[in-house]
Scaffold this active site. Structure first.
Site, short mmCIF file in Angstrom:
data_model
loop_
_atom_site.label_atom_id
_atom_site.label_comp_id
_atom_site.label_asym_id
_atom_site.label_seq_id
_atom_site.Cartn_x
_atom_site.Cartn_y
_atom_site.Cartn_z
CB ILE A 23 38.93 -32.61 -6.49
CG1 ILE A 23 39.75 -33.49 -5.53
CG2 ILE A 23 39.66 -32.46 -7.81
CD1 ILE A 23 40.00 -34.89 -6.04
N GLY A 26 30.39 -28.64 -9.21
CA GLY A 26 29.56 -28.36 -10.37
C GLY A 26 28.10 -28.44 -10.00
N GLY A 27 27.24 -28.23 -11.01
CA GLY A 27 25.80 -28.22 -10.76
C GLY A 27 25.23 -29.60 -10.50
CB SER A 29 28.47 -34.42 -9.00
OG SER A 29 29.36 -34.14 -10.07
CB VAL A 31 35.03 -34.54 -7.71
CG1 VAL A 31 36.05 -35.66 -7.54
CG2 VAL A 31 34.10 -34.84 -8.88
CE LYS A 46 31.57 -37.75 -10.97
NZ LYS A 46 31.93 -36.39 -11.33
CG ASP A 140 29.21 -34.73 -21.48
OD1 ASP A 140 29.20 -34.28 -20.31
OD2 ASP A 140 29.32 -33.99 -22.47
#
Length: 675
Positions: A23, A26-27, A29, A31, A46, A140
């Site tokens: 899906i 990223g750095g 993880s 998904v 994840k 976050d």
């Protein structure tokens, strides 16, 4: 299990979760859309970057936060189902939210009017309030972590991930983590975060929903982060005219630089938001999911229907979670830890969404800077809604009349009667159905009296009135049912379904020991598989309570082969064999086991054998020195000769150690020979 350190479509994670399609990446993880093969439900998995998964501090913090979030119960929280490790991969299994992120919605439609912004922020504050009451802080809050489902549900995800990364050895203890545009001043200065820090992030998100931009901009993430130390968040109405004063005050209170002056937690801000919505008489609103999202792209890759089929798409990187120095002017460089990105569709000439909320009061830009929208006339909307209801009720009533008349008219001559099939063979029954304008198919059914393959009847039964062209099942006997076999690792629910399919009534037979079935699995059936019973009989399902306890048998002095057989007879296998010298045990025979002989273990366990390396000294008396030397060298023993004349022909008269003595490999034997 994933092999070779790679994750690809079709891989099976932890022997349970089938990876279907990515899906977002990223750095920290990636998904994936996946399927829980045990429960047959779609999930989101994840998988953490191996550089974090190898750090025990990260894994411990990550698992702690996952368990803490899993205990929370709020519809605004993305549910956590499972976590674990498979090889080098640490993973988290979550609810699959079919829709997209708030970031993707903002890219498609631009800023929101107040009632739409409130519809987004309300569920977010509710979810954060549940977490704050449990002592958890998100750290976050940003549009990338706010998900909107296709049914309009708003949920917040990624609790604890930033905290787990902060605890990891992959980052320095002198840095803070978070997305620069949404960090609170205390996160920038001292790196600490509390419930008030989450409130600050929500205030920045609300500002962005109302204006379509973040309050601070700069050339670097470091400069963006430090602007909030000395500067207040501006009021949204400075950028878009028409924002109510109450929303300006709400954003201002949530983003006060001093934590003591803010809302202290999400529940306090949620009460203030509800008071503002009540005072302005804002109508309820269903938040639309983004049409062109990363999740929809993933679904399209698997052939699932989406709202954007036929359009071209490209990935765009999401705002990154920044790692910035905790002390201004320290000279520590900042790096980026990329969170899961969203996807944005290429705009075509027919794309009407752009940066506007159609029908929500937002007007096109008035110039290079400030925008304006007219505050919606909710009274007029309500009047239009009442007129629409009257019109739709009239349409529904007319449709009901047309349907009734059409149903009465179409029913004439469309029905027939199921013919009698008793006494016919299968071919004759199919011909009878065909003559009545019906289609027949064969359906096996168990019977205590009818022989196998005999025609029992039909479903619907003879004489039933049904529409022409429909299908009638011809019931063919399968004979008396038998108890089914037990498939490996079959679940209790699946076995109950198998028994019901064979007409049996499944009952609980209690727990028994089983060396093959997992605890809670199907250990046995009573009666056993293969037993022929009558229709409707009861079959008991015996649940496994694990392997039975057994004692490690005494295998000391046995040969290795005999010891393995003796252990296998009680359900114990040998995992490894070690060797050592023992002067009381012949070479090749077992000295002992680990666990020790007599220890109670469960069937299916493994033990380690200890085997003797002793060498038995043979009798050398009466042999020539040459023969004795050859014999000892074959046994890998040394030889020392004492003789009057240096010749291999002299005869051995004494030896030390004596015949039958067990010695360690490499030992020496002294012989005396004459003449």
């Amino acid at each position: 299990m994933i092999s070779g350190g790679s994750v690809s479509a079709g891989s099976l994670l932890d022997r349970r979760y089938r990876i279907d399609a990515p899906i977002a990446r990223g750095g920290m993880s990636t998904v994936y859309r996946a399927l829980d093969t045990r429960l047959d439900r779609p999930v989101a998995v994840k998988i953490m970057d191996p550089k974090f998964a190898e750090d025990p501090q990260f894994v411990a913090r990550f698992e702690f936060e996952a368990r803490a979030v899993a205990r929370l119960n709020n519809p605004g929280l993305v549910a956590v189902y499972d976590h674990g490790r498979d090889g080098e991969f640490a993973f988290l299994v979550m609810e699959l939210v079919e829709g997209g992120t708030l970031r993707e919605l903002l890219r498609e439609r631009g800023p929101m009017p107040p009632h739409a912004a409130a519809a987004v922020i309300g569920p977010v504050l509710g979810a954060l309030g549940t977490a704050h009451r449990a002592g958890l802080v998100h750290r976050d809050v940003k549009p990338e972590n706010i998900l909107i489902s296709d049914s309009g549900d708003v949920k917040i995800a990624d609790f604890g991930l930033v905290r787990a990364v902060a605890a990891s050895n992959a980052t320095s203890s002198s840095v803070i983590l978070g997305t620069a545009a949404y960090l609170s001043p205390e996160q920038v200065t001292v790196g600490s975060a509390n419930a008030g820090s989450d409130v600050y992030g929500v205030g920045v998100v609300l500002f962005e929903l109302l204006t379509g931009r973040t309050p601070f901009t700069g050339d670097t993430s470091l400069s963006i982060a430090y602007q909030r130390i000395d500067n207040d968040v501006p009021t949204p109405s400075d950028f878009i005219a028409g924002v109510p004063r109450e929303f300006d005050e709400l954003v201002g209170r949530a983003t006060v630089r001093d934590p003591a002056g803010r809302f202290q937690n999400a529940d306090e801000m949620a009460r203030a938001l509800r008071a503002v919505c009540t005072g302005l008489e804002l109508p309820p609103y269903r938040v639309p999911a983004p049409r062109r999202s990363a999740e929809h792209l993933s679904a399209a890759a698997l052939g699932a229907p989406t709202s954007f089929a036929g359009q071209r798409h490209q990935e765009s990187r999401a705002p990154e979670t920044e790692v910035v120095s905790a002390q201004p002017g320290s000279g520590v460089q900042h790096t980026r830890v990329q969170t899961a990105p969203t996807h944005r569709a290429d705009k075509t000439g027919d794309d009407k969404t752009g940066d506007e909320y159609t029908g929500m009061g937002v007007a096109p830009p008035l110039g290079a800077g400030r925008r304006q929208y007219d505050f919606p006339d909710f009274d007029a909307d309500r009047h239009r809604s009442r007129r629409a209801i009257v019109i739709w009720l009239t349409i529904v009533a007319l449709l009901a009349v047309f349907v009734g008349v059409g149903g009465w008219w179409m029913g004439s001559g469309r029905y027939t009667t199921v013919p009698a099939v008793n006494g016919l063979d299968l071919t004759g029954a199919e011909s009878a159905l065909d003559g009545a304008g019906l289609t027949g198919d064969v359906l096996g059914t168990y019977s205590d009296t009818a022989p196998v393959d005999a025609l029992i009847g039909s479903d619907p039964a003879t004489g039933s009135r049904i529409a022409k062209g429909e299908t009638v099942s011809l019931l063919v006997s399968l004979g008396r049912p038998s108890v089914p076999e037990i498939a490996p690792d079959v679940a209790i629910g699946d076995m109950q379904q198998h028994l019901r399919e064979r007409t049996f009534d499944a009952a609980d037979g209690g727990e028994v020991f089983s060396a093959t079935a997992p605890i809670g699995g199907v250990a046995a059936l009573d009666p056993p598989p293969g037993t022929v019973l009558s229709v409707g009989d009861t079959v008991k399902i015996l649940r496994s309570k694990g392997a039975p306890p057994v004692d490690v048998p005494d295998v000391a002095g046995m040969s290795s082969g005999d010891a393995v057989a003796a252990l296998a007879s009680v359900g114990i296998s040998v995992s490894d064999t070690s060797t050592s010298f023992d002067n009381g045990t012949d070479g090749g025979n077992v000295i002992g086991t680990s666990p020790e002989i007599g220890t109670s273990v469960t069937a299916g366990s493994t033990v380690r054998l200890q085997v003797s390396t002793a060498i038995t000294v043979p009798s050398l008396l009466g042999r020539s020195v040459g023969s004795a030397r050859t014999t000892l060298e074959k046994l890998e023993l040394g030889v020392k000769v004492r003789q009057v004349i240096d010749t291999d022909g002299s005869l051995v008269v004494t030896q030390n150690p004596g015949p039958g003595t067990r010695v360690a490999p490499g030992s020496s034997v002294t012989v005396v020979s004459l003449p």
